[in-house]
Design an enzyme around this catalytic site. Sequence first.
Site, PDB file in Angstrom:
ATOM      1  N   ARG A 194      24.963 -20.938  13.472  1.00 58.70           N
ATOM      2  CA  ARG A 194      24.761 -21.379  12.081  1.00 58.70           C
ATOM      3  C   ARG A 194      23.612 -20.650  11.384  1.00 58.70           C
ATOM      4  NH1 ARG A 194      28.828 -23.134  13.993  1.00 58.70           N
ATOM      5  NH2 ARG A 194      29.793 -25.144  13.540  1.00 58.70           N
ATOM      6  N   LEU A 195      23.200 -19.504  11.920  1.00 53.33           N
ATOM      7  CA  LEU A 195      22.152 -18.712  11.280  1.00 53.33           C
ATOM      8  C   LEU A 195      22.832 -17.726  10.332  1.00 53.33           C
ATOM      9  CD1 LEU A 195      19.045 -18.786  11.550  1.00 53.33           C
ATOM     10  CD2 LEU A 195      19.223 -16.748  12.989  1.00 53.33           C
TER      11      LEU A 195
END
Length: 215
Positions: A194-195
Site C-alpha cells: 500500500r505504499l
Amino acid sequence: MSDTPEISALRREYVAAGLSRAELAADPLEQFGYWMQQALEAYPDDATSMTLATAGADGWPAARIVLLKRFDADGFCWFTDFRSEKGEQLQQNPKAELLFYWRGLERQVRIRGRVEQLDHAMGETYFHERPRGSQLSAAASHQSFPIDHRITLEQRVAELDQTFEGAVIPCPLTWGGYRLIPELYEFWQGRENRLHDRFRYQYNDTGWQIERLQP
C-alpha cells in the site's frame, strides 16, 4: 450477520508497475493520453468508463459511471440528458470530478474542474453517430425520472421508431454534452504494501505544478 463474507480480510498486492517523477510528462493531458492509450490496448471495452461525481445545491454528492467521448486541450467530454440528476446538479453547481480506474494496470486518475455545457450542434453531431437504438432510447427516456413499468418505455421507443421509420431521428434539445475543464489531476499507481505512488498536477498562474503525495 453470520452469513456475511469477511470482506475485511480480503487482500491483494499491487505489483504491476511503479511511477516516478522523472517518468511524468510536464503536461497532465499528455500524461493522461499516454495512460489512456495503454488502457485502450489492454482493456478496450472499459478503458473510457469513468466515475462522474457531482453535487447540487444541497451539498449531497452523487456518483455514477459515464463514458468519456472526447478529450483534448479544451477538456473532457461526455453526453447525457440535461434533465437527469447529474444535469440538474451541474446546473446548480457547475463543478465535478472524474475518476478513471484501470484495474489490470493498477492505476487511477482523478480530474477535477469546472463544467460547461457543449453547444447543441456538437451534441447533435454525436447523437447521430450513435446506433439507431441508442438514439431512440435517448429520445424516449426522461432520464432519472420515475416511471410505472419498463413496458411503458418500450412502448415509447416502438412509437418513436414507427414515427421516424426511414427518417432521421431528431436530437432532443434536452440531450447533449458537457465538458470538464481540468484544474487538478491526480495520477495513482498501486504499489506493494500500500505504499502507492501518487502525483498531483495543480494549475496556477505559472502553469501546471507537480507534487508527490503520500499514499
